[in-house]
Enzyme design. Sequence first.
Site, short mmCIF file in Angstrom:
data_model
loop_
_atom_site.label_atom_id
_atom_site.label_comp_id
_atom_site.label_asym_id
_atom_site.label_seq_id
_atom_site.Cartn_x
_atom_site.Cartn_y
_atom_site.Cartn_z
N LYS A 106 0.87 -1.19 0.00
CA LYS A 106 0.00 0.00 0.00
C LYS A 106 0.90 1.22 0.00
O LYS A 106 2.03 1.18 0.51
CB LYS A 106 -0.88 0.01 1.26
CG LYS A 106 -2.18 0.75 1.08
CD LYS A 106 -3.11 -0.02 0.18
CE LYS A 106 -4.54 0.38 0.20
NZ LYS A 106 -5.42 -0.59 -0.43
N ASP A 146 -6.66 4.08 -5.58
CA ASP A 146 -7.31 3.86 -4.28
C ASP A 146 -7.99 5.16 -3.92
O ASP A 146 -8.18 6.01 -4.81
CB ASP A 146 -6.22 3.46 -3.26
CG ASP A 146 -6.76 2.64 -2.11
OD1 ASP A 146 -7.61 3.15 -1.37
OD2 ASP A 146 -6.32 1.49 -1.94
N GLY A 218 -25.32 2.04 -0.16
CA GLY A 218 -24.46 2.66 -1.16
C GLY A 218 -25.00 2.43 -2.55
O GLY A 218 -25.78 1.49 -2.78
N GLY A 220 -22.53 3.19 -5.32
CA GLY A 220 -21.32 3.53 -6.07
C GLY A 220 -20.89 2.32 -6.88
O GLY A 220 -21.69 1.40 -7.14
N ASN A 221 -19.62 2.28 -7.24
CA ASN A 221 -19.14 1.22 -8.13
C ASN A 221 -19.48 -0.19 -7.64
O ASN A 221 -20.03 -1.00 -8.39
CB ASN A 221 -17.62 1.37 -8.32
CG ASN A 221 -17.04 0.24 -9.14
OD1 ASN A 221 -16.37 -0.64 -8.62
ND2 ASN A 221 -17.34 0.24 -10.43
P1 NAD Z 1 -17.90 4.78 -4.49
O1 NAD Z 1 -17.26 6.04 -4.05
O2 NAD Z 1 -18.04 4.49 -5.95
O3 NAD Z 1 -19.38 4.68 -3.87
C1 NAD Z 1 -19.64 4.81 -2.52
C2 NAD Z 1 -21.16 4.85 -2.34
O4 NAD Z 1 -21.44 4.87 -0.94
C3 NAD Z 1 -21.82 6.08 -2.95
O5 NAD Z 1 -23.07 5.74 -3.51
C4 NAD Z 1 -22.02 6.97 -1.73
O6 NAD Z 1 -23.11 7.87 -1.92
C5 NAD Z 1 -22.35 5.92 -0.69
N1 NAD Z 1 -22.22 6.40 0.67
C6 NAD Z 1 -21.20 7.06 1.25
N2 NAD Z 1 -21.52 7.35 2.52
C7 NAD Z 1 -22.75 6.85 2.74
C8 NAD Z 1 -23.63 6.84 3.84
N3 NAD Z 1 -23.28 7.42 4.99
N4 NAD Z 1 -24.82 6.21 3.71
C9 NAD Z 1 -25.19 5.64 2.55
N5 NAD Z 1 -24.41 5.65 1.47
C10 NAD Z 1 -23.21 6.23 1.56
O7 NAD Z 1 -17.10 3.63 -3.74
P2 NAD Z 1 -16.95 2.10 -4.15
O8 NAD Z 1 -15.81 1.97 -5.09
O9 NAD Z 1 -18.27 1.55 -4.51
O10 NAD Z 1 -16.45 1.47 -2.78
C11 NAD Z 1 -17.35 1.19 -1.72
C12 NAD Z 1 -16.62 0.40 -0.66
O11 NAD Z 1 -16.08 -0.80 -1.24
C13 NAD Z 1 -15.42 1.06 0.02
O12 NAD Z 1 -15.34 0.57 1.35
C14 NAD Z 1 -14.24 0.55 -0.78
O13 NAD Z 1 -13.02 0.59 -0.04
C15 NAD Z 1 -14.67 -0.89 -0.99
N6 NAD Z 1 -14.02 -1.56 -2.12
C16 NAD Z 1 -14.13 -1.08 -3.39
C17 NAD Z 1 -13.53 -1.77 -4.44
C18 NAD Z 1 -13.67 -1.30 -5.85
O14 NAD Z 1 -13.16 -1.99 -6.75
N7 NAD Z 1 -14.37 -0.21 -6.13
C19 NAD Z 1 -12.78 -2.93 -4.19
C20 NAD Z 1 -12.70 -3.41 -2.88
C21 NAD Z 1 -13.32 -2.71 -1.85
#
Ligand code: NAD
Length: 428
Positions: A106, A146, A218, A220-221
């Site tokens: 990291k 990240d 959530g 997001g992605n």
């Molecule tokens: P992102 O930024 O694309 O989406 C995050 C989502 O969470 C958004 O819709 C945001 O509005 C929502 N959110 C944030 N705070 C909130 C709250 N208090 N209540 C409700 N919704 C809330 O992020 P992501 O890439 O989807 O990642 C989400 C989680 O998954 C993180 O913990 C990240 O570390 C983990 N993760 C992501 C990946 C990846 O490939 N994207 C891989 C492993 C782990």
Amino acid sequence: MAGQINAFEMAQKQFDGVAKLLNLDPQISEVLRWPMREYSFRIPVRMDDGSLRVFQGYRVQHNDARGPNKGGIRFHPNETFDTVRALATWMTWKCAVADIPLGGGKGGIIVDPSSITTPEKERLCRGWVGNMWKNIGPRQDVPAPDVGTTPQMMGWMMDEYSKLVGQYTPGVFTGKPLGGGGSEGRTEATGYGVIYTVREAMKHLKLDPTKSVAALEGFGNVSQYAAIGFVEMLGGKIACVSCWDRNDKTSYTYSHKDGVNPRFLLTIVDQYGTIDQKKAKDAGYVMEDGEKWIEKECDVLIPAAIEGHVNGDTVKKMHNRVKIVAEGANGPCTPEADDFFKANNIFNIPDFLCNAGGVTTSYFESVQNDMNFYWTKQEVLEKLDTKMTSAFHAVLDMSLKEKVYMREAAYMVAIDRVVKAMQLRGWI
Ligand code: NAD
């Protein structure tokens, strides 16, 4: 993830607990409790106004017994050496449980990326590589995007590295844009990976996916593709999704009388995961408080937003129909929530197994870069399914054999694999 506790102390504590279960020799434990190599360096950057600003950079390589280190680079104003150490340690276990031939790393820079301009960001990215290029590479350590970093930044960093070593080396960074060495399927990978593990958990628990309902935190992605996968791959229904609204600075839960249509919501969500309230309401969606997602009647809960939201308080509000909690996010459930799951016979798919689809596809990206031959999306997703399914079953088998909970079993599988690799290499 860590709250008031130092994240690295927490990572060591978790490791100590499993080392005890595995009866690990204390001298071997001493090797694994600490990162193998750590770099701390200063990055001077010429700012747009002509002034010079010096940034603090880090890279931690926790353990590379199973292959080159792998892990993101974070740009965050509150970054600390200990956070980077903890995250590097967790990457070792995540890569090992996914059974990809990589170790854990990291990196980070103490900076708020929104406070600097695009040209300043580019110089900072190139400065990070200027410090680290001799100690990273496709055979040494492969960073990725990240928190606070983007595919574009990986493009700059890969370019800087290629210039310094004198040859085009796309495999040194993953998470690159498509067409710039990125992999098909990376966007879907983490969310679909979550659903591959949910599908296997349902088979194990003899639940019919077509009669099942999920609630997601959530949008997001991770959550978007988990929701799509739950509907399209499993034939299940979505009770609700939630999101943090960037404009209102508050979170909302969205549901629909006919079930949530994730493909539709995908057309009205912005790049930060905020759903357009007006368009959602016009389409018949009901908006409630952001905490409501956890109370919905469903079989599967998928926290896929941020850490610590499934905790001692919220867990009690869960509907008694819930059978599976699949951790799409990193660290969404606290130890108190774990106690509740154990007491109520709720099957938990721990984060570093459940969301390992992202790092697994990053590994596929560097493999494709190495071969200079690229797979179709379908090939990538099929390979991902195979990897996630076998990772899930290795952990389930361990859990059944040792009569331990899935989180402990995942640690046991991971640590055992790393120890074996160190033994095979004659390190211990
Ligand atoms: P992102 O930024 O694309 O989406 C995050 C989502 O969470 C958004 O819709 C945001 O509005 C929502 N959110 C944030 N705070 C909130 C709250 N208090 N209540 C409700 N919704 C809330 O992020 P992501 O890439 O989807 O990642 C989400 C989680 O998954 C993180 O913990 C990240 O570390 C983990 N993760 C992501 C990946 C990846 O490939 N994207 C891989 C492993 C782990």
